[in-house]
Design a protein around this motif. Sequence first.
Motif, PDB file in Angstrom:
ATOM      1  N   GLU A   1       0.848  -1.186   0.000  1.00  0.00           N
ATOM      2  CA  GLU A   1       0.000   0.000   0.000  1.00  0.00           C
ATOM      3  C   GLU A   1       0.886   1.240   0.000  1.00  0.00           C
ATOM      4  OE1 GLU A   1      -2.527  -0.313   3.400  1.00  0.00           O
ATOM      5  OE2 GLU A   1      -3.778  -1.895   2.528  1.00  0.00           O
ATOM      6  N   ARG A   2       0.491   2.217  -0.807  1.00  0.00           N
ATOM      7  CA  ARG A   2       1.227   3.484  -0.919  1.00  0.00           C
ATOM      8  C   ARG A   2       2.683   3.257  -1.339  1.00  0.00           C
ATOM      9  NH1 ARG A   2      -1.815   3.299   3.467  1.00  0.00           N
ATOM     10  NH2 ARG A   2      -0.041   2.710   4.777  1.00  0.00           N
ATOM     11  N   VAL A   3       2.865   2.377  -2.302  1.00  0.00           N
ATOM     12  CA  VAL A   3       4.199   2.025  -2.794  1.00  0.00           C
ATOM     13  C   VAL A   3       4.387   2.565  -4.210  1.00  0.00           C
ATOM     14  CG1 VAL A   3       5.666   0.093  -3.491  1.00  0.00           C
ATOM     15  CG2 VAL A   3       4.426  -0.001  -1.323  1.00  0.00           C
ATOM     16  N   SER A   4       5.507   3.219  -4.451  1.00  0.00           N
ATOM     17  CA  SER A   4       5.780   3.762  -5.785  1.00  0.00           C
ATOM     18  C   SER A   4       6.378   2.683  -6.682  1.00  0.00           C
ATOM     19  CB  SER A   4       6.761   4.934  -5.670  1.00  0.00           C
ATOM     20  OG  SER A   4       8.049   4.467  -5.305  1.00  0.00           O
ATOM     21  N   MET A   5       6.405   2.948  -7.970  1.00  0.00           N
ATOM     22  CA  MET A   5       7.010   2.004  -8.907  1.00  0.00           C
ATOM     23  C   MET A   5       8.518   1.887  -8.677  1.00  0.00           C
ATOM     24  SD  MET A   5       4.663   0.599 -10.830  1.00  0.00           S
ATOM     25  CE  MET A   5       3.847   0.436  -9.212  1.00  0.00           C
ATOM     26  N   ALA A   6       9.157   2.974  -8.283  1.00  0.00           N
ATOM     27  CA  ALA A   6      10.588   2.904  -7.975  1.00  0.00           C
ATOM     28  C   ALA A   6      10.841   1.985  -6.790  1.00  0.00           C
ATOM     29  CB  ALA A   6      11.137   4.304  -7.689  1.00  0.00           C
ATOM     30  N   GLN A   7       9.959   2.034  -5.797  1.00  0.00           N
ATOM     31  CA  GLN A   7      10.107   1.155  -4.635  1.00  0.00           C
ATOM     32  C   GLN A   7       9.846  -0.295  -5.016  1.00  0.00           C
ATOM     33  OE1 GLN A   7       7.363   3.258  -2.137  1.00  0.00           O
ATOM     34  NE2 GLN A   7       8.968   4.485  -1.181  1.00  0.00           N
ATOM     35  N   LEU A   8       8.866  -0.529  -5.874  1.00  0.00           N
ATOM     36  CA  LEU A   8       8.611  -1.894  -6.343  1.00  0.00           C
ATOM     37  C   LEU A   8       9.829  -2.428  -7.099  1.00  0.00           C
ATOM     38  CD1 LEU A   8       6.873  -4.370  -6.897  1.00  0.00           C
ATOM     39  CD2 LEU A   8       5.848  -3.134  -8.840  1.00  0.00           C
ATOM     40  N   ALA A   9      10.436  -1.606  -7.938  1.00  0.00           N
ATOM     41  CA  ALA A   9      11.637  -2.029  -8.666  1.00  0.00           C
ATOM     42  C   ALA A   9      12.752  -2.387  -7.691  1.00  0.00           C
ATOM     43  CB  ALA A   9      12.089  -0.929  -9.621  1.00  0.00           C
ATOM     44  N   LYS A  10      12.901  -1.591  -6.627  1.00  0.00           N
ATOM     45  CA  LYS A  10      13.965  -1.833  -5.643  1.00  0.00           C
ATOM     46  C   LYS A  10      13.782  -3.174  -4.958  1.00  0.00           C
ATOM     47  CE  LYS A  10      17.587  -0.612  -3.286  1.00  0.00           C
ATOM     48  NZ  LYS A  10      18.911  -0.507  -3.949  1.00  0.00           N
ATOM     49  N   ILE A  11      12.540  -3.576  -4.737  1.00  0.00           N
ATOM     50  CA  ILE A  11      12.260  -4.866  -4.100  1.00  0.00           C
ATOM     51  C   ILE A  11      12.888  -6.011  -4.892  1.00  0.00           C
ATOM     52  CG2 ILE A  11      10.413  -6.533  -3.607  1.00  0.00           C
ATOM     53  CD1 ILE A  11       8.611  -4.118  -3.041  1.00  0.00           C
ATOM     54  N   MET A  12      12.895  -5.894  -6.201  1.00  0.00           N
ATOM     55  CA  MET A  12      13.327  -6.996  -7.065  1.00  0.00           C
ATOM     56  C   MET A  12      14.815  -6.962  -7.403  1.00  0.00           C
ATOM     57  SD  MET A  12       9.998  -7.319  -9.578  1.00  0.00           S
ATOM     58  CE  MET A  12       9.938  -5.561  -9.956  1.00  0.00           C
ATOM     59  N   ASP A  13      15.553  -6.034  -6.789  1.00  0.00           N
ATOM     60  CA  ASP A  13      16.995  -5.970  -7.009  1.00  0.00           C
ATOM     61  C   ASP A  13      17.676  -7.256  -6.528  1.00  0.00           C
ATOM     62  OD1 ASP A  13      17.748  -3.741  -8.391  1.00  0.00           O
ATOM     63  OD2 ASP A  13      18.176  -2.507  -6.647  1.00  0.00           O
ATOM     64  N   PRO A  14      18.906  -7.517  -6.988  1.00  0.00           N
ATOM     65  CA  PRO A  14      19.660  -8.643  -6.445  1.00  0.00           C
ATOM     66  C   PRO A  14      19.679  -8.581  -4.912  1.00  0.00           C
ATOM     67  CG  PRO A  14      20.822  -7.681  -8.300  1.00  0.00           C
ATOM     68  CD  PRO A  14      19.668  -6.761  -8.003  1.00  0.00           C
ATOM     69  N   PRO A  15      19.592  -9.726  -4.217  1.00  0.00           N
ATOM     70  CA  PRO A  15      19.761 -11.086  -4.753  1.00  0.00           C
ATOM     71  C   PRO A  15      18.489 -11.737  -5.276  1.00  0.00           C
ATOM     72  CG  PRO A  15      19.553 -11.201  -2.387  1.00  0.00           C
ATOM     73  CD  PRO A  15      19.509  -9.736  -2.735  1.00  0.00           C
ATOM     74  N   PHE A  16      17.364 -11.014  -5.281  1.00  0.00           N
ATOM     75  CA  PHE A  16      16.112 -11.624  -5.715  1.00  0.00           C
ATOM     76  C   PHE A  16      16.066 -11.817  -7.229  1.00  0.00           C
ATOM     77  CE2 PHE A  16      15.288  -9.411  -1.722  1.00  0.00           C
ATOM     78  CZ  PHE A  16      14.902 -10.487  -0.954  1.00  0.00           C
ATOM     79  N   THR A  17      16.802 -11.002  -7.974  1.00  0.00           N
ATOM     80  CA  THR A  17      16.999 -11.209  -9.400  1.00  0.00           C
ATOM     81  C   THR A  17      18.490 -11.078  -9.688  1.00  0.00           C
ATOM     82  OG1 THR A  17      16.653  -8.855  -9.896  1.00  0.00           O
ATOM     83  CG2 THR A  17      14.709 -10.286 -10.001  1.00  0.00           C
ATOM     84  N   SER A  18      18.879 -11.375 -10.912  1.00  0.00           N
ATOM     85  CA  SER A  18      20.303 -11.350 -11.261  1.00  0.00           C
ATOM     86  C   SER A  18      20.783  -9.989 -11.747  1.00  0.00           C
ATOM     87  CB  SER A  18      20.571 -12.398 -12.354  1.00  0.00           C
ATOM     88  OG  SER A  18      19.813 -12.098 -13.522  1.00  0.00           O
TER      89      SER A  18
END
Length: 257
Positions: free
Chosen positions: A161-178
């Motif tokens: 809730e109340r999350v920006s797209m930049a914050q969503l992108a940060k969630i998926m940074d390594p180590p969760f993705t390569s």
Amino acid sequence: MRLAVAMWFVCGCVLAQPGEVAPTFEVASVKRLPADAPRRPLVREVTPTSLTLRNATLGNCIMWAYGNQHFEVVGPDWRDRPTDVIYDIVAKSASPVPEAQLKLMFQTLLKERLELAFHRETRELPVFAMVVARNGPKFRRSETDGEPSMKPAGPYATRSERVSMAQLAKIMDPPFTSRHVVDETGLAGTFDFTLDLSRYVLDAETGKPVVDNVGRIDEEGAYIRALPDQLGLRLERRMAPLEVMVIDHVEKDPTAN
């Protein structure tokens, strides 16, 4: 699998200003563990007067001291796990200081004891660009004010809730993705949505986690499949300019305590 609930924050980077005397710890011990010592998870303890890192790689040290994650560092392969270069570090200041000051002291310690030398430059590196899928986004704009909220909504699900797209992108940074994930959606503001990875990380027949080619839970594959289905977004492989720390010199073995 660890939920990426609290990974969107950005680690601050502190640097001593030109002409200033670099702050130092009053006492410090830096020991490299024997190659055959048991390998255990990182333990970090920070107080106003001390810093303790046990079972730490050089990459762990750099991330805490400078804020640089693995993809933001160009250097020897042994800096991150799997590696036989592991350190126990205990350092104490003469009096209580803010954490930012401890980071500056730790930077000095790495330069003195491991002879760490580096420069910064911009390089073209592989990234994931998060973009809007063909049929558009499948979530709604936030209708409430306040801080971002990210809470578990199931074993592999997160309610945001109340999350920006930049914050969503940060969630998926390594180590969760390569790769580093950059927001290219063009969507401003904050949004509410739920992302559930369970159908993508668990095998439908066995119920066991799906693993990648190195035996880890395939979170990257889960995000790639889940984003278009659930949020109307997708990850595109691209090259992009990123500022990186380039290690010019570092010693595996620290100088004597």
